[in-house]
Design an enzyme around this catalytic site. Structure first.
Site: not given
Ligand code: 7PJ
Length: 270
Positions: A212, A246
């Site tokens: 990010k 994640r």
């Molecule tokens: C996140 C997400 C996060 C959860 C995205 C990216 C943007 N879901 N979906 N947590 N970020 N739970 O992957 O950079 O931080 S989309």
């Protein structure tokens, strides 16, 4: 026994995601990527059919369903992995649950119309409630908090209460502070420093910092060169009790968390 941290591998089926958009659009390519994530040790595959990038064009329900459901069905058939669907649309939640999703991952924390009812069509699907200030299009313009850690915690507890009042069992709920969603670098750093404030609430906490822009700011490096920084933050998160990371980079994260867990778990022999 301290639970082993779980790795959630990101599977984007969008043409416009910021770091790997467009690569996994076709069903076969998506399945190959899913297999790579699983072989690398992912416990959960998080399928996303709509980019939350600030300038991403909106995606219709039909388009999102067409992207997500075939991939979900195939993964369900082929591998015993947990499947999460990253969506904020009630219709997509319903179809995903009907197709066998284990987790609904909602960056809107079930605030969109019909979402609570949609996740209530199952009494076992897990729900990841994520914090976001504002809307994707404008959220990075001027994020403001009185106290970011406290404000995020209060928001998540309010969403938990809403879920409990709707009859959702507490053991189905996961929490996520939503790194980068309406947050400055300083807000993100404060949340990372004080993650135990969230893990102490007793719900599994998810952290997504992989590649990010926070890392871009700290390292002055493009998305392709943010792995080591992402790993450092994953380790910091898990050392504060975070249970799910994640990430795009599953193999590296699995190793980092294996050694972290070995140190964190009770060691009896001195
Ligand atoms: C996140 C997400 C996060 C959860 C995205 C990216 C943007 N879901 N979906 N947590 N970020 N739970 O992957 O950079 O931080 S989309």
């Amino acid at each position: 026994m301290l639970a082993h941290p779980q790795v959630m591998g990101i599977l984007n089926v969008t043409p416009d995601s910021f770091s790997d958009g467009g690569q996994f659009l076709s069903l076969n390519t998506a399945l190959q990527q899913a297999e790579r994530l699983i072989t690398a040790g992912a416990n959960i595959i998080d399928i996303g059919g709509e980019s939350t990038r600030p300038l991403a064009p909106p995606v219709s329900v039909t388009e999102e369903l067409d992207r997500v459901i075939p991939v979900l069905e195939k993964i369900r058939q082929e591998w015993p992995v947990l499947i999460s669907v990253d969506t904020n649309k009630a219709e997509v939640m319903r179809e995903a649950i009907a197709a066998g999703a284990d987790i609904i991952n909602d960056v809107k924390a079930l605030r969109n119309e019909g979402s609570l009812a949609a996740v209530s069509t199952s009494n076992k699907v897990r729900i990841c409630l994520m914090h976001m200030q504002g809307e994707p299009r404008t959220m990075q313009q001027n994020p403001h908090y009185d106290n970011v850690v406290n404000d995020v915690k209060t928001f998540l507890l309010e969403r938990v209460q809403t879920c409990l009042a709707a009859g959702i069992s507490p053991n189905r709920l996961w929490l996520d502070p939503g790194f980068g969603f309406g947050k400055t670098v300083e807000h993100n750093l404060l949340l990372l420093k004080h993650l135990s404030t969230l893990t102490q609430l007793g719900y599994p906490v998810v952290v997504g910092v992989s590649r990010k822009s926070l890392l871009g700011h700290l390292l002055n490096k493009p998305v392709t060169e943010r792995l080591y920084g992402s790993l450092a933050l994953a380790v910091l998160a898990v050392s504060q009790g975070v249970q799910i990371i994640r990430t795009h980079d599953v193999a590296a994260t699995v190793d980092a968390l294996k050694v972290t867990h070995a140190v964190l778990q009770p060691i009896d022999k001195i």
